[in-house]
Scaffold this motif. Sequence first.
Motif: not given
Length: 402
Positions: A194-213
């Motif tokens: 729904k939040i498609y106006e800004i392209e990067e808002n459309r991202i939904l990724a499955l990410v391991p905790i160790k990659e973002v923490c």
Amino acid sequence: MNKIEKLIKEFCPDGVEWKKLGEVCNISTGKLNANVKVENGKYPFFTCNEIPSKIDTYSFDTTAILLSGNGSRIGHVNLYSGKFDAYQRTYVIEISEENIDIKFLYYFFKTFVKKYIDKNKTTGSIPYITLPILKDFKIPIPSIEAQEKIVKILDNFTKYVTELQAELQARNNQYNYYRDMLLSEDYLNKISEKIYEIEENRILALVPIKEVCIRQRGFSITAGEMKEIHKENAPIKIFAGGKTTANIDEYNIDKKYIIKKPSIIVKSRGNIDFEFYDKPFSHKNELWSYSSNDDNILNIKYLYYYLKKNIKYFEDKAISGKLPQISTGITDNYKIWMPSIIIQNKIVKILDRFQELLSDTKGLLPLEIEQRRKQYEYYREKLLTFDKEEGYALSTAQHSTA
């Protein structure tokens, strides 16, 4: 004469009769061993636990008070009407005289029998109360009309406390429902689309905790040392297992162990859990914590809510032993659904608001529940405390009669 004294005087103008329990009740025990195989049966099985389990057979079909006769919960009482079974150390107490309301006797037990048992039980590795001692327990017998009035007053208190507890549970359930919905893959997909106006808002990724923490280490400290250096309102909070914490001054800890970023503390042993904290802290080295590697990518509070939603996964992964335990690899490699930071922030804002409302509830409803419970216990003790001569008193009945 205060209001309660007047009330009791009104109930019992001619005083009360005192009798031993064995004179007015039939007292038996169950026949089953506590280790009998119990599954999802039809009938309650009363043991030394406060809450009965279920069993497919029954030996009793009556209205009775069930009294735990041994173990750590000795003296706990239940009231039940219908078909049930009982452990061989559980006393089944049935009224044998018509002039006693069993609910009145139940309330009297709730107030005084534990004190009597603690005074008269046989101690050892497993404390227990014998049948002859229990039969000698003295009970007051006011008129049946007085008993019914007392029961009505105490029932109303019980009902009000139960309603307050149900309201608190309903609000907790409501919070859990919205938290689980907001953090579901389906909802995250829908809101990202729904939040498609800004392209990067459309991202939904499955990410391991160790990659973002960043995983943060604790330091070596014992529970005794924590207790020794604890100081109320000191600036650094130290977390240990369970709910154990201490507040300490900065000079009590090496600065390299002080964590100043908002973080999630992983309670990795015993009761597996996660706790969010955003002030200076540290923790024992058997625990670990996570902070966001980049606040523009991950809102650490979003991760906290996500982990709380999925806590059963970690409980199921715990290694069994004396204490359930998870390893760092279990959390490091756990994959989370990550929408854009804008969506994360919106979800956190909504759930924070729910938490505030729930905190208000916890600050008010439980306080009211506790106040009502104390009021109920006060009235219960006063309403059920009688004197042999006058019919009412403010001293403990069993102290003067047992």
